[in-house]
Design a protein around this motif. Structure first.
Motif, short mmCIF file in Angstrom:
data_model
loop_
_atom_site.label_atom_id
_atom_site.label_comp_id
_atom_site.label_asym_id
_atom_site.label_seq_id
_atom_site.Cartn_x
_atom_site.Cartn_y
_atom_site.Cartn_z
N VAL A 1 -8.14 1.24 18.03
CA VAL A 1 -6.94 1.32 17.20
C VAL A 1 -6.40 -0.08 16.91
O VAL A 1 -5.95 -0.37 15.80
N ALA A 2 -6.47 -0.98 17.90
CA ALA A 2 -6.02 -2.36 17.68
C ALA A 2 -6.90 -3.06 16.64
O ALA A 2 -6.40 -3.79 15.78
N TRP A 3 -8.21 -2.83 16.73
CA TRP A 3 -9.10 -3.42 15.71
C TRP A 3 -8.82 -2.83 14.33
O TRP A 3 -8.91 -3.53 13.31
N ALA A 4 -8.48 -1.56 14.27
CA ALA A 4 -8.10 -0.96 12.99
C ALA A 4 -6.84 -1.63 12.45
O ALA A 4 -6.76 -1.93 11.25
N GLY A 5 -5.87 -1.90 13.32
CA GLY A 5 -4.65 -2.60 12.90
C GLY A 5 -4.94 -4.00 12.41
O GLY A 5 -4.38 -4.45 11.41
N VAL A 6 -5.83 -4.71 13.11
CA VAL A 6 -6.21 -6.06 12.68
C VAL A 6 -6.90 -6.00 11.32
O VAL A 6 -6.60 -6.79 10.41
N SER A 7 -7.82 -5.07 11.16
CA SER A 7 -8.55 -4.95 9.89
C SER A 7 -7.61 -4.60 8.74
O SER A 7 -7.69 -5.21 7.66
N LEU A 8 -6.74 -3.64 8.96
CA LEU A 8 -5.78 -3.27 7.91
C LEU A 8 -4.83 -4.42 7.61
O LEU A 8 -4.44 -4.64 6.46
N LEU B 1 1.06 -9.21 7.99
CA LEU B 1 1.04 -10.29 8.98
C LEU B 1 1.50 -9.79 10.35
O LEU B 1 0.89 -10.10 11.38
N ILE B 2 2.54 -8.97 10.37
CA ILE B 2 3.02 -8.41 11.64
C ILE B 2 1.96 -7.49 12.25
O ILE B 2 1.73 -7.50 13.46
N ALA B 3 1.29 -6.70 11.41
CA ALA B 3 0.21 -5.82 11.90
C ALA B 3 -0.92 -6.65 12.48
O ALA B 3 -1.46 -6.32 13.55
N LEU B 4 -1.27 -7.71 11.81
CA LEU B 4 -2.36 -8.58 12.26
C LEU B 4 -2.02 -9.22 13.61
O LEU B 4 -2.82 -9.20 14.54
N VAL B 5 -0.83 -9.78 13.72
CA VAL B 5 -0.43 -10.44 14.96
C VAL B 5 -0.33 -9.43 16.10
O VAL B 5 -0.80 -9.70 17.23
N THR B 6 0.24 -8.27 15.85
CA THR B 6 0.37 -7.25 16.88
C THR B 6 -1.00 -6.78 17.37
O THR B 6 -1.22 -6.61 18.58
N GLY B 7 -1.92 -6.59 16.45
CA GLY B 7 -3.27 -6.18 16.84
C GLY B 7 -4.00 -7.24 17.65
O GLY B 7 -4.65 -6.92 18.65
N VAL B 8 -3.87 -8.50 17.26
CA VAL B 8 -4.53 -9.58 17.99
C VAL B 8 -3.93 -9.73 19.39
O VAL B 8 -4.66 -9.91 20.37
N VAL B 9 -2.62 -9.64 19.49
CA VAL B 9 -1.97 -9.74 20.81
C VAL B 9 -2.40 -8.58 21.70
O VAL B 9 -2.65 -8.76 22.89
#
Length: 178
Positions: free
Chosen positions: A148-155, A119-127
């Motif tokens: 890299v942000a899209w990779a974080g959101v996907s993961l 959840l933290i990875a998802l929020v950080t990537g979206v922000v």
């Protein structure tokens, strides 16, 4: 005669060079150039470099990987829950109750921590992806930061999905006690 011609040529060149230097060399700087240089320095200092966005994108991807592979804190919390389950389970409890208390609760604790990291990875990537919309108009985000942000959101999405499946018992649920 040859030396006189050489001396006269050198004297003429020296006089010409001095005149050329005198006419082109000026101690005063035109007033229009100084403010322009100051404006460029201020613009470079005020414009964001994107380092923070790049760091946030990398953190998002790293947290996404941690959500999938597990973390130290998740392992410690799982071991703690396992110990609590052993201490609270009575000797005469049924097998299903013992399995749930000792292993099931520890498994769910691991899933919760994995879900939290996801959840933290998802929020950080979206922000990170949304940040340019609230920043300097016309400033373009570097392509590698977006990737890299899209990779974080996907993961993060994958990690959150797997955490929910683990917590509910759909993925690798506890064995039945029959």
């Amino acid at each position: 005669m040859a030396t006189n011609a050489v001396d006269e040529t050198e004297a003429t060149q020296a006089t010409t060079d001095e005149k050329a230097v005198d006419t082109t060399k000026s101690d005063e700087v035109p007033q229009t150039e100084v403010p322009a240089a100051a404006d460029d320095a201020q613009t470079k200092e005020e414009s964001p470099s994107g380092v923070g966005q790049g760091a946030a994108a990398v953190v998002s991807a790293a947290l996404g990987v941690v959500s999938l592979t597990g973390s130290w804190i998740g392992t410690v919390a799982s071991a703690r829950q396992n110990l609590i389950g052993q201490l609270e389970t009575a000797q005469n409890a049924g097998v299903a109750q013992q399995i749930q208390a000792v292993y099931g609760d520890a498994w769910q604790t691991t899933a919760l921590w994995g879900g939290l990291f996801a959840l933290i990875a998802l929020v950080t990537g979206v922000v990170t992806l949304a940040r340019p919309a609230f920043g300097t108009p016309g400033r373009i985000q570097a392509p590698w930061i977006k990737s890299v942000a899209w990779a974080g959101v996907s993961l993060g999405v994958i990690g959150l999905f797997l955490a929910v499946l683990k917590y509910t018992g759909v993925l690798l649920g506890l064995p039945s006690a029959s």
